[in-house]
Design a protein around this motif. Sequence first.
Motif, PDB file in Angstrom:
ATOM      1  N   SER A  19       2.842   5.876  -3.745  1.00 10.44           N
ATOM      2  CA  SER A  19       4.081   6.609  -4.013  1.00 10.44           C
ATOM      3  C   SER A  19       4.087   7.185  -5.426  1.00 10.44           C
ATOM      4  CB  SER A  19       5.297   5.691  -3.819  1.00 10.44           C
ATOM      5  OG  SER A  19       5.310   4.673  -4.811  1.00 10.44           O
ATOM      6  N   GLN A  20       4.978   8.116  -5.685  1.00 13.43           N
ATOM      7  CA  GLN A  20       5.063   8.778  -6.978  1.00 13.43           C
ATOM      8  C   GLN A  20       5.332   7.823  -8.138  1.00 13.43           C
ATOM      9  OE1 GLN A  20       4.216  11.820  -7.776  1.00 13.43           O
ATOM     10  NE2 GLN A  20       4.658  11.357  -9.921  1.00 13.43           N
ATOM     11  N   PRO A  21       6.202   6.820  -8.000  1.00 10.67           N
ATOM     12  CA  PRO A  21       6.437   5.906  -9.122  1.00 10.67           C
ATOM     13  C   PRO A  21       5.187   5.154  -9.574  1.00 10.67           C
ATOM     14  CG  PRO A  21       8.204   5.731  -7.520  1.00 10.67           C
ATOM     15  CD  PRO A  21       7.141   6.566  -6.883  1.00 10.67           C
ATOM     16  N   CYS A  22       4.166   5.081  -8.705  1.00 10.04           N
ATOM     17  CA  CYS A  22       2.936   4.368  -9.044  1.00 10.04           C
ATOM     18  C   CYS A  22       1.801   5.314  -9.433  1.00 10.04           C
ATOM     19  CB  CYS A  22       2.494   3.498  -7.861  1.00 10.04           C
ATOM     20  SG  CYS A  22       3.583   2.084  -7.549  1.00 10.04           S
ATOM     21  N   ALA A  23       2.120   6.558  -9.700  1.00  9.21           N
ATOM     22  CA  ALA A  23       1.097   7.573  -9.994  1.00  9.21           C
ATOM     23  C   ALA A  23       0.245   7.216 -11.208  1.00  9.21           C
ATOM     24  CB  ALA A  23       1.754   8.936 -10.200  1.00  9.21           C
ATOM     25  N   ASP A  24       0.793   6.485 -12.166  1.00  2.00           N
ATOM     26  CA  ASP A  24       0.052   6.161 -13.393  1.00  2.00           C
ATOM     27  C   ASP A  24      -0.551   4.757 -13.380  1.00  2.00           C
ATOM     28  OD1 ASP A  24       0.571   8.646 -14.555  1.00  2.00           O
ATOM     29  OD2 ASP A  24       2.517   7.982 -15.296  1.00  2.00           O
ATOM     30  N   ALA A  25      -0.447   4.072 -12.266  1.00  5.63           N
ATOM     31  CA  ALA A  25      -1.007   2.717 -12.184  1.00  5.63           C
ATOM     32  C   ALA A  25      -2.532   2.787 -12.116  1.00  5.63           C
ATOM     33  CB  ALA A  25      -0.456   1.991 -10.957  1.00  5.63           C
ATOM     34  N   GLN A  26      -3.198   1.845 -12.757  1.00  7.23           N
ATOM     35  CA  GLN A  26      -4.659   1.749 -12.727  1.00  7.23           C
ATOM     36  C   GLN A  26      -5.041   0.546 -11.872  1.00  7.23           C
ATOM     37  OE1 GLN A  26      -6.877   4.008 -14.056  1.00  7.23           O
ATOM     38  NE2 GLN A  26      -5.007   5.183 -14.443  1.00  7.23           N
ATOM     39  N   TYR A  27      -5.696   0.816 -10.746  1.00  2.67           N
ATOM     40  CA  TYR A  27      -5.965  -0.233  -9.771  1.00  2.67           C
ATOM     41  C   TYR A  27      -7.339  -0.879  -9.932  1.00  2.67           C
ATOM     42  CZ  TYR A  27      -1.912   1.869  -7.553  1.00  2.67           C
ATOM     43  OH  TYR A  27      -0.656   2.356  -7.306  1.00  2.67           O
ATOM     44  N   PRO A  28      -7.464  -2.148  -9.538  1.00  2.00           N
ATOM     45  CA  PRO A  28      -8.770  -2.822  -9.580  1.00  2.00           C
ATOM     46  C   PRO A  28      -9.656  -2.328  -8.436  1.00  2.00           C
ATOM     47  CG  PRO A  28      -7.100  -4.284  -8.668  1.00  2.00           C
ATOM     48  CD  PRO A  28      -6.364  -3.063  -9.156  1.00  2.00           C
ATOM     49  N   ILE A  50       0.815  -1.207   0.000  1.00  2.19           N
ATOM     50  CA  ILE A  50       0.000   0.000   0.000  1.00  2.19           C
ATOM     51  C   ILE A  50       0.853   1.263   0.000  1.00  2.19           C
ATOM     52  CG2 ILE A  50      -0.226   0.026   2.510  1.00  2.19           C
ATOM     53  CD1 ILE A  50      -2.834   1.167  -0.101  1.00  2.19           C
ATOM     54  N   SER A  51       1.993   1.230   0.673  1.00  2.00           N
ATOM     55  CA  SER A  51       2.871   2.409   0.682  1.00  2.00           C
ATOM     56  C   SER A  51       3.485   2.629  -0.694  1.00  2.00           C
ATOM     57  CB  SER A  51       3.978   2.252   1.736  1.00  2.00           C
ATOM     58  OG  SER A  51       4.790   1.121   1.461  1.00  2.00           O
ATOM     59  N   LEU A  52       3.712   1.550  -1.426  1.00  2.00           N
ATOM     60  CA  LEU A  52       4.234   1.652  -2.790  1.00  2.00           C
ATOM     61  C   LEU A  52       3.129   2.162  -3.720  1.00  2.00           C
ATOM     62  CD1 LEU A  52       6.725   1.093  -4.548  1.00  2.00           C
ATOM     63  CD2 LEU A  52       5.848  -1.213  -4.934  1.00  2.00           C
ATOM     64  N   ALA A  53       1.913   1.691  -3.497  1.00  2.00           N
ATOM     65  CA  ALA A  53       0.781   2.091  -4.335  1.00  2.00           C
ATOM     66  C   ALA A  53       0.509   3.585  -4.281  1.00  2.00           C
ATOM     67  CB  ALA A  53      -0.473   1.322  -3.923  1.00  2.00           C
ATOM     68  N   SER A  81     -10.748  -1.817  -0.594  1.00  2.00           N
ATOM     69  CA  SER A  81     -10.151  -2.450   0.587  1.00  2.00           C
ATOM     70  C   SER A  81      -9.169  -1.520   1.296  1.00  2.00           C
ATOM     71  CB  SER A  81      -9.423  -3.744   0.184  1.00  2.00           C
ATOM     72  OG  SER A  81     -10.317  -4.680  -0.361  1.00  2.00           O
ATOM     73  N   ASN A  82      -8.668  -0.554   0.557  1.00  2.00           N
ATOM     74  CA  ASN A  82      -7.708   0.404   1.124  1.00  2.00           C
ATOM     75  C   ASN A  82      -8.213   1.829   0.902  1.00  2.00           C
ATOM     76  OD1 ASN A  82      -5.240  -1.503   1.696  1.00  2.00           O
ATOM     77  ND2 ASN A  82      -5.898  -1.998  -0.380  1.00  2.00           N
ATOM     78  N   ALA A  83      -9.518   2.006   1.074  1.00  2.00           N
ATOM     79  CA  ALA A  83     -10.172   3.266   0.719  1.00  2.00           C
ATOM     80  C   ALA A  83      -9.542   4.495   1.349  1.00  2.00           C
ATOM     81  CB  ALA A  83     -11.659   3.200   1.088  1.00  2.00           C
ATOM     82  N   ASN A  84      -9.245   4.446   2.633  1.00  2.00           N
ATOM     83  CA  ASN A  84      -8.696   5.626   3.307  1.00  2.00           C
ATOM     84  C   ASN A  84      -7.366   6.070   2.717  1.00  2.00           C
ATOM     85  OD1 ASN A  84     -10.435   6.446   5.754  1.00  2.00           O
ATOM     86  ND2 ASN A  84     -10.365   4.223   5.907  1.00  2.00           N
ATOM     87  N   GLN A  85      -6.541   5.113   2.313  1.00  2.00           N
ATOM     88  CA  GLN A  85      -5.233   5.446   1.749  1.00  2.00           C
ATOM     89  C   GLN A  85      -5.305   5.769   0.258  1.00  2.00           C
ATOM     90  OE1 GLN A  85      -5.959   2.723   3.558  1.00  2.00           O
ATOM     91  NE2 GLN A  85      -4.244   2.078   4.871  1.00  2.00           N
ATOM     92  N   MET A  86      -6.246   5.126  -0.449  1.00  2.00           N
ATOM     93  CA  MET A  86      -6.275   5.234  -1.899  1.00  2.00           C
ATOM     94  C   MET A  86      -7.253   6.264  -2.447  1.00  2.00           C
ATOM     95  SD  MET A  86      -3.929   3.125  -2.700  1.00  2.00           S
ATOM     96  CE  MET A  86      -4.126   3.090  -4.470  1.00  2.00           C
ATOM     97  N   VAL A  87      -8.020   6.927  -1.585  1.00  2.00           N
ATOM     98  CA  VAL A  87      -9.070   7.825  -2.060  1.00  2.00           C
ATOM     99  C   VAL A  87      -8.524   9.003  -2.871  1.00  2.00           C
ATOM    100  CG1 VAL A  87      -9.093   9.289   0.013  1.00  2.00           C
ATOM    101  CG2 VAL A  87     -11.205   8.973  -1.336  1.00  2.00           C
ATOM    102  N   LYS A  88      -7.290   9.371  -2.653  1.00  2.00           N
ATOM    103  CA  LYS A  88      -6.693  10.483  -3.395  1.00  2.00           C
ATOM    104  C   LYS A  88      -5.909  10.021  -4.618  1.00  2.00           C
ATOM    105  CE  LYS A  88      -6.025  13.441   0.686  1.00  2.00           C
ATOM    106  NZ  LYS A  88      -5.016  14.186   1.476  1.00  2.00           N
ATOM    107  N   THR A  89      -5.736   8.728  -4.758  1.00  2.00           N
ATOM    108  CA  THR A  89      -4.902   8.180  -5.829  1.00  2.00           C
ATOM    109  C   THR A  89      -5.605   8.224  -7.180  1.00  2.00           C
ATOM    110  OG1 THR A  89      -3.917   6.677  -4.205  1.00  2.00           O
ATOM    111  CG2 THR A  89      -3.528   6.197  -6.531  1.00  2.00           C
ATOM    112  N   LYS A  90      -4.886   8.709  -8.189  1.00  2.00           N
ATOM    113  CA  LYS A  90      -5.445   8.840  -9.534  1.00  2.00           C
ATOM    114  C   LYS A  90      -5.947   7.510 -10.074  1.00  2.00           C
ATOM    115  CE  LYS A  90      -2.721   9.523 -13.097  1.00  2.00           C
ATOM    116  NZ  LYS A  90      -1.795  10.135 -14.080  1.00  2.00           N
ATOM    117  N   GLY A  91      -5.251   6.450  -9.805  1.00  2.00           N
ATOM    118  CA  GLY A  91      -5.617   5.139 -10.333  1.00  2.00           C
ATOM    119  C   GLY A  91      -6.855   4.532  -9.718  1.00  2.00           C
ATOM    120  N   CYS A  92      -7.463   5.215  -8.733  1.00  2.00           N
ATOM    121  CA  CYS A  92      -8.684   4.707  -8.093  1.00  2.00           C
ATOM    122  C   CYS A  92      -9.860   5.662  -8.265  1.00  2.00           C
ATOM    123  CB  CYS A  92      -8.439   4.489  -6.597  1.00  2.00           C
ATOM    124  SG  CYS A  92      -7.566   2.961  -6.170  1.00  2.00           S
TER     125      CYS A  92
END
Length: 282
Positions: free
Chosen positions: A138-147, A133-136, A153-164
């Motif tokens: 991070s900046q190197p994962c900014a363009d990743a598209q997540y399922p 989750i810490s890698l997800a 499952s990681n809503a609190n951490q991933m809510v700001k992530t572009k891939g979600c």
Amino acid sequence: MITKVTYLIATILSVKAFPQNIQLLSQLPSDPIEQPDSWAWGRHPKEGFGYKARNSLTLEQCIDNPETAGTVHCDGYDYSYPVELCISMPRLAPLKVCADAKFPKDFCVSNAANMVKAKGCQKFLTDMCIMDISLATSQPCADAQYPKDFCTSNANQMVKTKGCQKFLTDMCTMDINLATSQPCADAEFPKDFCVANAVKLIKANGCQSYLTDLCTADVSLAVSSDCAGVEFPASFCTTSVQIALLDNCKGASKDVTVFQCTKNKEVCNTKLCQQFEFLCPK
């Protein structure tokens, strides 16, 4: 006399050791590791002469000794290693010498933290990023598209992530505190979620299309300034005299039924039910 001759010869040799009558960009080091005559000299069109000490290792030495890759001794050379060597020595994989290597998925994923920036692993970016989750995040994962399941499952951490972001509503509805946070300001919530959390979501942008339903879900909201100007249906206006007297119920008189009015004596005797006043209990 011999000492003077020796000094004169040494002086002449040192003068011939490097180019004469030149303007150096900086001073020669006081204790150089190599003699200046063995250095690489070059003249810049405007900046005068410059110099750089030769590398301590040759290109052949760098190629033959993979452990030197990435060090200051070999960074100046342009060479690469075969993918088999890059895999057998994971330390080399993210380096320039392995930049053209195409790595297999299992190698990229099992070394995700080190390989997430590697060019040869970019086709497996999402697979690497979801390993941690810490890698997800991070900046190197900014363009990743997540399922979806990983995002929720990681809503609190991933809510700001572009891939979600395409699962924003799904993430925000996982937790009412998250739903009312800034990252969820643009989420569109389903009606049942809005109504079930009416008090907390009355001001949420994603619930404004259900504002009447929210206001009529709780009496404290119905009489609040948050619901001022909202027209209430006759079915809600006849639930109590307190509600019937609200400005929100002025337009309900045209829709109110005799049954709705007569079931409550106090409501029946309000202006809301004036058309049925002759039927109202006295």
